[in-house]
Every structure is written in structure tokens, then in C-alpha cells.
Design a protein around this motif. Structure first.
Motif, short mmCIF file in Angstrom:
data_model
loop_
_atom_site.label_atom_id
_atom_site.label_comp_id
_atom_site.label_asym_id
_atom_site.label_seq_id
_atom_site.Cartn_x
_atom_site.Cartn_y
_atom_site.Cartn_z
N TRP A 85 -4.47 -2.51 -6.57
CA TRP A 85 -4.11 -1.61 -7.80
C TRP A 85 -2.30 -1.44 -8.01
O TRP A 85 -2.03 -1.49 -9.18
CB TRP A 85 -4.88 -0.13 -7.54
CG TRP A 85 -4.10 0.95 -8.45
CD1 TRP A 85 -4.55 0.79 -9.91
CD2 TRP A 85 -3.56 1.82 -8.21
NE1 TRP A 85 -3.85 2.04 -10.49
CE2 TRP A 85 -3.25 2.84 -9.52
CE3 TRP A 85 -3.08 2.49 -7.07
CZ2 TRP A 85 -2.41 3.96 -9.42
CZ3 TRP A 85 -2.38 3.81 -7.00
CH2 TRP A 85 -2.10 4.30 -8.17
N LEU A 86 -2.00 -1.20 -6.65
CA LEU A 86 -0.37 -1.14 -6.91
C LEU A 86 0.24 -2.34 -7.10
O LEU A 86 1.19 -2.31 -7.98
CB LEU A 86 0.17 -0.74 -5.45
CG LEU A 86 -0.26 0.79 -5.08
CD1 LEU A 86 0.32 0.74 -3.39
CD2 LEU A 86 0.51 1.82 -5.82
N ARG A 87 -0.34 -3.68 -6.76
CA ARG A 87 0.20 -5.05 -7.21
C ARG A 87 0.16 -4.73 -8.68
O ARG A 87 1.05 -5.49 -9.44
CB ARG A 87 -0.36 -5.94 -6.68
CG ARG A 87 0.50 -7.19 -6.57
CD ARG A 87 -0.32 -8.47 -6.20
NE ARG A 87 -0.52 -8.52 -4.74
CZ ARG A 87 -1.30 -9.55 -4.28
NH1 ARG A 87 -1.61 -10.45 -4.80
NH2 ARG A 87 -1.49 -9.51 -2.91
N GLU A 88 -0.89 -4.73 -9.13
CA GLU A 88 -1.10 -4.64 -10.70
C GLU A 88 -0.20 -3.90 -11.59
O GLU A 88 0.26 -4.64 -12.68
CB GLU A 88 -2.57 -4.24 -11.18
CG GLU A 88 -3.64 -5.24 -10.73
CD GLU A 88 -4.97 -4.48 -10.71
OE1 GLU A 88 -5.11 -3.37 -11.57
OE2 GLU A 88 -5.90 -5.27 -10.42
N GLN A 89 0.34 -3.01 -11.12
CA GLN A 89 1.33 -2.08 -11.98
C GLN A 89 2.68 -2.17 -11.39
O GLN A 89 3.74 -1.63 -12.01
CB GLN A 89 0.72 -0.47 -11.74
CG GLN A 89 1.01 -0.07 -10.42
CD GLN A 89 0.81 1.69 -10.48
OE1 GLN A 89 -0.22 2.04 -11.06
NE2 GLN A 89 1.50 2.25 -9.49
N ARG A 147 3.16 -3.43 0.63
CA ARG A 147 2.69 -4.77 0.15
C ARG A 147 2.24 -4.78 -1.33
O ARG A 147 2.23 -5.88 -1.88
CB ARG A 147 1.30 -5.04 0.78
CG ARG A 147 1.34 -4.99 2.42
CD ARG A 147 0.11 -5.13 3.03
NE ARG A 147 -0.21 -6.36 3.38
CZ ARG A 147 -0.46 -6.95 4.58
NH1 ARG A 147 -0.52 -6.18 5.74
NH2 ARG A 147 -0.85 -8.17 4.69
N GLY A 148 1.92 -3.67 -1.86
CA GLY A 148 1.55 -3.71 -3.37
C GLY A 148 2.48 -3.54 -4.26
O GLY A 148 2.93 -4.57 -5.27
N CYS A 149 3.36 -2.43 -4.51
CA CYS A 149 4.33 -2.08 -5.15
C CYS A 149 5.54 -1.39 -4.47
O CYS A 149 5.43 -0.22 -4.03
CB CYS A 149 3.97 -1.09 -6.30
SG CYS A 149 5.25 -0.70 -7.63
N PRO A 200 5.44 -12.45 -8.71
CA PRO A 200 5.84 -11.39 -7.81
C PRO A 200 6.48 -11.74 -6.72
O PRO A 200 7.09 -10.78 -5.85
CB PRO A 200 4.36 -10.84 -7.65
CG PRO A 200 3.31 -11.84 -7.88
CD PRO A 200 3.85 -12.57 -8.99
N LEU A 201 6.47 -12.85 -6.26
CA LEU A 201 7.18 -13.17 -5.02
C LEU A 201 8.82 -12.82 -4.98
O LEU A 201 9.22 -12.09 -4.14
CB LEU A 201 7.00 -14.77 -4.90
CG LEU A 201 5.94 -15.31 -3.82
CD1 LEU A 201 6.20 -16.70 -3.90
CD2 LEU A 201 6.10 -14.65 -2.49
#
Length: 399
Positions: free
Chosen positions: A26-30, A81-83, A353-354
Motif C-alpha cells: 500500500w505504501l509503495r502504491e502511494q 521498503r514501501g514509501c 520506483p527504483l
């Protein structure tokens, strides 16, 4: 609320870490939207609050879990790891609860009398003009990079040097000021961690801070009470920064693996995943990250052992721990750059996102807590019997 002392049922360390792991997709998506808006949304802070993350280091007197800093460190290692920006805000806004465990209880009673979920920001750079007055301190000034300050209704810890009559520093202190005492300046335009909202903070004028809302950043006192509050301030704060940086690096590994596994070479047959140079870079990157992670966790476990035995963390150990933590970003950025180079041209696009994780590592590595060059020399000088700079681990000697 300020008098909560009963046994509090709280999640285990493993449950809290599992909650952080579950948030990563979820954090990665935002994460992209967080960077574009230059702000972590209130809904994310609320999700962290609901998960109990801000309670981890908060004393039980105000409804917290009073757990070891290791638990927060492990949570940050997952959230990063996410945002990156969201995890950084969690780190900054979540570490101050520990600070209240070593302050006069009046400070926490005042802050959390009505609402024990109120958050506090900070900027520990010694920018304050400080004057000792009856009952406390008078301070003024402007401070840079107060991360997450838009979410901190409870005010901020601000740093300042205390000088003697000859203008020589005798202490470095943190001063807790109220939210109504300062304004925020929207000047955070950065190459990475753009969403942290790390704005400058300016006091509206000379501001009185009572003695019970201030503490020395340098003077390490063992104190009474719960073991986790018997640890040195620098180690706990620096360790939190290092932990979230480990999360950034592990997020790069996650993305790199996802990026590489399905890829096919353009000019030669086969897949990059079969390339021994790609494999070697990934393996060595993971080694660097795991080594950095292991140092952080070993140091806090050893420190808690001293605290639980009612002993101060020895100076010799504290100097070593200082370098262990400040070398984390060097290792993690090296690991991230190592695998980023193997992502080829695809890695440079903003939609990939890298590059966001790498930029977060770049900015994290520039944080004052990651100054491994000076700290390496400091440890070397200490081991060679040359002593330590005054005002880093102990108060300067008064002639």
C-alpha cells in the motif's frame, strides 16, 4: 490520561513488525503521489497510529507500550521498503515518545493531558540563541528541515548550544516548544525524500521554555525506571535514522528482483537474471545491507542488556556504536547504487520506483547522523589514546 500507569495489553514485537510488512504494498502504491505533493497524507499518519507504531516507545504513563527501541527499528526497516518519505515521517514522529521517558513527567503530562496520540516534531540542529532565566530558558531562532512538522500538533524539540560567559559551549540541549510558538516555512525542495515535508521552523519571537521541557543531548545520565529510557539519546535517535535507511535499501532489492526476473536481453540471448555479474552485484548488495542491519540490532540489544542490569552503556561501547550506526548509509547507498547500475536504462525513468529508492538513500546518506568519515577518525583517535572531542559523548570539562 496523564496518570495511566496500569498494565497495558499491547501487541508483541512480531505482531507490530508484521503490521509494518503488510503495509508495504500500500505504501509503495502511494509513494509517487507523496513525492509529487511533497507531503505525507494525514491518512498515512493515521494508519501508523492505528497500527500502534507511535505507542512503541511511549511510556506506559501515557498509554504507550514502553518497548525496546529495537522494535521501532524493525518496524522502520519494513516501512522504508514501501514509501521512503512516509517511513521517514514515522521515524521522526515516532522517536520523540522515547524522549519523554527521560524527561520530567510534567512535560508528558502537559502534552498528553487530553490526547495521548498527539505528535511532536523536531530539529536538533543547534540553531537556538539560548539564555538561562529563572525557571527555565529563553530561546529564539530558525531551524532547518523539521520533517513531518505538519502532523505535529504538540510542538517541536529544538536544539541549541548553551554558552558560558566567555562564549564557550558548555552544553547542547533540546527545548520543547509549543506549536503556537512557531511558524513553518515551506522550503523543502529536495532531490529525494521530497514528501517528508521537512520545512524550516521559525520561532515567533523570544520563547520561554520551562526547565522540565528541556534536556541535555550530550549529558548521558542512567536514570531510574524502565530500561529503554536509560540509553544514550544519540544512539537511540541515530539508530532510528539508520534503521529507516536499511528499509530504503531493502526496498531497492525488492524492486530490483521484480525488475530483473521477467526481463530478456535485447542484444544477446538469455535473461539478465542468468548473468553472473548481475547475480554477483545483487548478492554483494544484500551482504552490505544485511551487515548494516545486523550492526544496528546487535548494538541496541547489547545496550538494552546494560540498561536492564541497571548499568550505563560504557563509553568504549558508545564510541563503537556511534560508528556502527553512522556507517549504515554508506553501506546501503553503495548497495543501492550497485544494483541500480545493473537496471540499465530502464532504471533512470521517473516511472521506475527504483530511482526513488536510490534518491532516498542519497538524501538519507547526507543526514548528520550518517557522517561516517568524521566518526571513523573519532573512533580511531579514541583507540589510539588521543581522547574524544568535547561535547560529543560527555559535557566539556569546566576549568
Amino acid at each position: 490520561m496523564g496518570q495511566i500507569e496500569q498494565a497495558i495489553t499491547h501487541p508483541t514485537a512480531e505482531e507490530l513488525v508484521a503490521r509494518a510488512q503488510a503495509m508495504v504494498p500500500w505504501l509503495r502504491e502511494q509513494a509517487e503521489a507523496v513525492e509529487e505533493t511533497r507531503s505525507v497524507p494525514a491518512s498515512t499518519i493515521e494508519a501508523f497510529r492505528d497500527a500502534g507504531f507511535f505507542r512503541i516507545l511511549q511510556p506506559t504513563r501515557w498509554g504507550g507500550y514502553a518497548m525496546s527501541p529495537e522494535v521501532l527499528y524493525r518496524v522502520l526497516m519494513e516501512l522504508g521498503r514501501g514509501c521512503p518519505s512516509s517511513a521517514w515521517n514515522m521515524m521522526i514522529l515516532g522517536i520523540h515518545q522515547w524522549e519523554f521517558g527521560s524527561l520530567d513527567v510534567r512535560a508528558g503530562d502537559e502534552l498528553w493531558a487530553e490526547d495521548s496520540t498527539i505528535l511532536v516534531a523536531s530539529s536538533y540542529a543547534p540553531c537556538a540563541k539560548v539564555r538561562k532565566v529563572e525557571g527555565g530558558w529563553m530561546i529564539s531562532g530558525q531551524w532547518p528541515t523539521s520533517s513531518g512538522s505538519e502532523h505535529a500538533a504538540g510542538g517541536a524539540f529544538l536544539g541549541g548550544r548553551v554558552l558560558d560567559e566567555q562564549g564557550k559551549p558548555v552544553d547542547m540541549r533540546a527545548f520543547l516548544v509549543r506549536r503556537e510558538d512557531y511558524e513553518l516555512i515551506d522550503d523543502w525542495y529536495a532531490v529525494g525524500l521530497a514528501g517528508t515535508g521537512s520545512r524550516s521552523l521559525r520561532l515567533l519571537g523570544d520563547t520561554f521554555v520551562p526547565e522540565h521541557r528541556s534536556h541535555s543531548i550530550v549529558d548521558y545520565q542512567l536514570g531510574d525506571g524502565v530500561a529503554s529510557y536509560r540509553l544514550p539519546f544519540n544512539q537511540i535517535f541515530f539508530g532510528a535514522v539508520s534503521s529507516v535507511i536499511v528499509g530504503f535499501a531493502n526496498g531497492m532489492v525488492d524492486l530490483f528482483v521484480e525488475h530483473m526476473v521477467p526481463r530478456q536481453n535485447i542484444f544477446v540471448p538469455g535473461a539478465p537474471a542468468q548473468n553472473p555479474f548481475v547475480q554477483e552485484k545483487l548478492g554483494n548488495a544484500v551482504l552490505l545491507i544485511r551487515s548494516a542491519r545486523a550492526r544496528i540490532l546487535q548494538d541496541i540489544q547489547e545496550s538494552m542488556g546494560y540498561a536492564e542490569r541497571g548499568q550505563a552503556v560504557p563509553l568504549n561501547q558508545r564510541v563503537h556504536y556511534f560508528l556502527d550506526g553512522q556507517g549504515v548509509a554508506r553501506d546501503c547507498f553503495s548497495a543501492g547504487h550497485m544494483i541500480f547500475k545493473k537496471s540499465s536504462a530502464r532504471g533512470v525513468f521517473l516511472k521506475n520506483p527504483l530511482q526513488r529508492q536510490l534518491r532516498a538513500l542519497l538524501v538519507g546518506a547526507n543526514h548528520i547522523t550518517q557522517n561516517e568519515d568524521d566518526t571513523s577518525a573519532m573512533l580511531g583517535a579514541f583507540l589510539l589514546g588521543q581522547g574524544l572531542p568535547p561535547g560529543v559523548f560527555e559535557l566539556p570539562a569546566i576549568p
